[in-house]
Design an enzyme around this catalytic site. Structure first.
Site, PDB file in Angstrom:
ATOM      1  CB  CYS A   2      38.397  -7.129 -61.695  1.00  0.00           C
ATOM      2  SG  CYS A   2      39.034  -8.658 -60.960  1.00  0.00           S
ATOM      3  NE  ARG A  27      37.549  -4.786 -67.184  1.00  0.00           N
ATOM      4  CZ  ARG A  27      38.663  -4.814 -67.915  1.00  0.00           C
ATOM      5  NH1 ARG A  27      38.604  -4.534 -69.201  1.00  0.00           N
ATOM      6  NH2 ARG A  27      39.811  -5.118 -67.376  1.00  0.00           N
ATOM      7  CD1 TRP A  74      38.669 -13.991 -63.832  1.00  0.00           C
ATOM      8  CD2 TRP A  74      36.589 -14.190 -64.617  1.00  0.00           C
ATOM      9  NE1 TRP A  74      38.591 -15.190 -64.487  1.00  0.00           N
ATOM     10  CE2 TRP A  74      37.327 -15.341 -64.975  1.00  0.00           C
ATOM     11  CE3 TRP A  74      35.254 -14.087 -64.997  1.00  0.00           C
ATOM     12  CZ2 TRP A  74      36.767 -16.377 -65.720  1.00  0.00           C
ATOM     13  CZ3 TRP A  74      34.706 -15.128 -65.738  1.00  0.00           C
ATOM     14  CH2 TRP A  74      35.454 -16.247 -66.095  1.00  0.00           C
ATOM     15  CG  ASN A 100      41.754  -5.423 -63.524  1.00  0.00           C
ATOM     16  OD1 ASN A 100      41.939  -6.637 -63.485  1.00  0.00           O
ATOM     17  ND2 ASN A 100      41.612  -4.753 -64.659  1.00  0.00           N
ATOM     18  N   GLY A 101      43.954  -7.065 -61.362  1.00  0.00           N
ATOM     19  CA  GLY A 101      45.312  -7.523 -61.635  1.00  0.00           C
ATOM     20  C   GLY A 101      45.765  -8.582 -60.646  1.00  0.00           C
ATOM     21  CD  GLU A 474      41.454 -24.416 -81.037  1.00  0.00           C
ATOM     22  OE1 GLU A 474      40.870 -23.360 -80.727  1.00  0.00           O
ATOM     23  OE2 GLU A 474      40.970 -25.547 -80.784  1.00  0.00           O
ATOM     24  CE  LYS A 478      38.764 -21.250 -81.538  1.00  0.00           C
ATOM     25  NZ  LYS A 478      38.344 -22.587 -81.356  1.00  0.00           N
ATOM     26  CD  GLU A 481      34.679 -23.342 -82.408  1.00  0.00           C
ATOM     27  OE1 GLU A 481      34.226 -23.779 -81.340  1.00  0.00           O
ATOM     28  OE2 GLU A 481      35.725 -22.656 -82.474  1.00  0.00           O
ATOM     29  CG  HIS A 497      47.685 -43.943 -94.141  1.00  0.00           C
ATOM     30  ND1 HIS A 497      48.103 -45.202 -94.538  1.00  0.00           N
ATOM     31  CD2 HIS A 497      48.747 -43.374 -93.515  1.00  0.00           C
ATOM     32  CE1 HIS A 497      49.350 -45.391 -94.147  1.00  0.00           C
ATOM     33  NE2 HIS A 497      49.766 -44.296 -93.526  1.00  0.00           N
ATOM     34  CE  LYS A 596      33.707 -18.683 -74.087  1.00  0.00           C
ATOM     35  NZ  LYS A 596      34.680 -18.676 -75.185  1.00  0.00           N
TER      36      LYS A 596
END
Length: 601
Positions: A2, A27, A74, A100-101, A474, A478, A481, A497, A596
């Site tokens: 937040c 945020r 958030w 926040n937290g 992954e 990255k 991307e 193979h 996104k």
């Protein structure tokens, strides 16, 4: 993640708080609100949605005052709605708080407060704080805040105003960012510096465990015992854009370095010495689990398969959401379907989970966004990564891996498939992962060197086996991307193979050579590519000296339990992709052709 703002001075606080909130909108964005000391009373306005909705509310019903606090949310506890938006107040609306937290022990405290006659209006963990301060308030707000905070566990940054102390803001932090802006006969506070940059560039950091008192005349710092602390302010040289990124060049790099905090937040209140507490109920009888996901979340699900099968001994399948939604579903009745999606809005994943529900299968979700479409569709286990600005997922992936580790440990405990001693060993290592993550990210000299040497090659091959195969996928994703370099992730055993035909001195091979049940097989795969003149870049434990004999470059990570090593193993690959893309001058945060959240098929 937040955002908090505050102002005390001689100007109208409302436009200053609104401007600060707009600058912190990156945020979090599900709701916002402000509280103002307006003469003798606290006036507040808050609502779900963008800050523009709050601005419209204040335009329709204006008020003013020269001291106030604001918040952009958030959600982590409680749905994103008007009621759960901050600020929150005590029973008499004399004390207002923004936070926040995460308070890990808020349930126990809330129950005691309710038994004591306190009235709660929201689903948030934050609301316990104004009630605790109300109990301890005897005419000195900072002393009441210090006493209240001694009762809570977790990470937080809070700011408080009280109608009995009309020019004072009290703020405190533990594990969540907080910075004060120093003005002339006025002072500011915020989660991040951008909130007050239009007004002052002189700033003062609040450290963990400290409480600060802001008045128009000055700022006083105290430690957790109430003793005064002296600290010099500093002058901010960053521009506004760099300040939003915390001094990092790109949001992606900032978010990579936020991962220790993200892991800590995702573990908070859930991890115990010998078990895991989940907020969602898991069906008692499960014969099979099917994950459905897309992109990076699909790779997280693949790691989850190894975690759950190893610990809980439940067969697991992993399905691409875009394929799952069109399949003929013929799983046994006791199959649990789990959707994984950072945004909770991925079209294919939503369609997949709806298809599973329509066929009568029990369903759950792992997602980062409270109140998302997916979270409204099925019971959800929330990661706590906060908003991720960079299109390429980094901290949200690590949050998903952390959540899956918690999920697997919980299943193993309830099904008694692993000894208590083994579970305690894994849990003790999981407690250390945030620290080990921070250590890994601080050690990037070799990664930078590799990025410089190989930044112009046209092809990369990533190899992994067992639980590290998804990390190879992954890592390759990255690189593709954000740097636009062709990269392929392969299961090491499949190399012979077909892919081995591609190997020569022009194709660097990134090998996940971390401890696992198939470590010796990985070494054999490395020897095979070396025999074809490939340059090997190995991700391996710091104490593994043997790997240096067969790899030209070693990206070292600390040792942990092998089931948790994917969390550490992916970090060098994120940084490698970032440094290569940055050297090439690519748009790291907004790579071409990507969005996104993929909300269309």
């Amino acid at each position: 993640m937040c955002g908090i703002v505050g102002y005390t001075g001689k100007k109208d606080a409302v436009p200053i708080l609104l401007e600060g909130l707009k600058r912190l909108e990156y945020r979090g964005y599900d709701s916002s609100g402000i509280a103002i000391l307006n003469g003798t009373n606290i006036k507040s306005a808050k609502c779900a949605g963008k800050i523009s909705a709050l601005s419209e509310m204040l335009h329709a019903h204006p008020f003013s005052g020269m001291i106030g606090i604001g918040h952009t949310r958030w959600a982590t506890h409680g749905r994103p709605n008007d009621e759960n938006a901050h600020p929150h107040t005590d029973c008499n609306n004399k004390i207002a708080v923004v936070h926040n937290g995460i308070f890990e022990n808020y349930r126990e405290i809330k129950e005691k407060l309710i038994q004591g006659g306190h009235i709660f209006r929201t689903e948030t963990d934050t609301e316990i704080i104004p009630h605790l301060i109300e109990i301890y308030y005897k005419g000195n707000l900072e002393q009441a805040v210090i006493k209240a905070l001694k009762e809570v566990k977790g990470s937080f940054a809070i700011s408080v105003i009280c109608e009995d102390e009309r020019n004072k803001i009290v703020t405190a932090r533990m594990g969540s960012p907080l910075v004060i802006g120093i003005g002339k006969e006025e002072n500011y506070l915020a989660s991040d510096i951008p909130a007050f940059l239009p007004y002052t560039r002189d700033a003062l950091l609040v450290e963990d465990g400290e409480v600060a008192v802001l008045t128009p005349q000055g700022v006083t710092l105290y430690d957790s015992n109430g003793a005064q602390v002296k600290r010099d302010s500093f002058h901010v040289l960053w521009d506004a854009a760099m300040a939003e990124k915390g001094g990092y060049k790109h949001f992606m790099l900032k978010e990579i370095h936020e991962q220790p905090k993200v892991i800590s937040d995702t573990l908070a209140g859930r991890l115990r010495d010998d078990h895991v507490e989940l907020e969602i109920e898991i069906p008692q009888k499960i014969d099979r689990i099917v994950f459905t996901a897309a992109g990076t979340a699909y790779h997280a699900a693949m790691v989850g398969k190894y975690l759950i099968e190893t610990l809980a001994k439940i067969p697991v399948e992993v399905e691409l959401s875009s394929e799952f939604r069109y399949r003929t579903l013929c799983f046994p009745k006791e199959t649990l379907v789990i959707a994984i999606s950072q945004s909770g809005e991925t079209a294919d994943t939503l369609a997949a989970i709806r298809e599973a529900k329509a066929k009568g299968y029990p369903a759950l979700a792992i997602t980062n966004v409270v109140g998302s479409s997916l979270a409204r569709e099925v019971p959800s286990f929330f990661t706590r990564a906060g908003i991720e600005i960079g299109v390429a997922a980094t901290k949200t992936f690590v949050a998903q891996l952390t959540a899956l580790a918690l999920f697997a440990i919980h299943l193993a405990k309830t099904r008694k498939t692993v000894s208590d001693q083994e579970l305690k060993s894994i849990i003790s290592q999981l407690y250390r992962i945030p620290e080990l993550t921070e250590r890994t990210l601080a050690n990037d000299n070799e990664i930078r060197h590799v990025a410089k040497r190989f930044g112009q090659v046209k092809d990369f091959l990533y190899l992994g086996r067992h639980i590290h195969y998804p990390i190879a996928l992954e890592g390759a994703l990255k690189l593709k991307e954000i740097s636009y370099i062709h990269a392929e992730g392969y299961a090491g055993g499949e190399m012979k193979h077909g892919p081995i035909a591609l190997i020569d001195e022009n194709v660097p091979v990134v090998a996940l050579a971390l401890e696992s049940p198939v470590y010796t097989k990985v070494i054999s795969n490395i020897e095979e590519v070396r025999a074809r003149d490939a340059v090997v870049i190995a991700v391996a434990e710091e104490l593994n000296t043997d790997i240096k004999r067969i790899a030209e470059h070693v990206l070292a990570v600390p040792k942990t339990h092998w089931l948790l090593s994917p969390i550490l193993g992916v970090l060098p690959l994120q940084l490698l992709a970032y440094y290569i893309a940055d050297r090439k001058g690519c748009d790291v945060d907004q790579p071409r052709n990507l969005a996104k959240s993929v909300t269309v098929e």
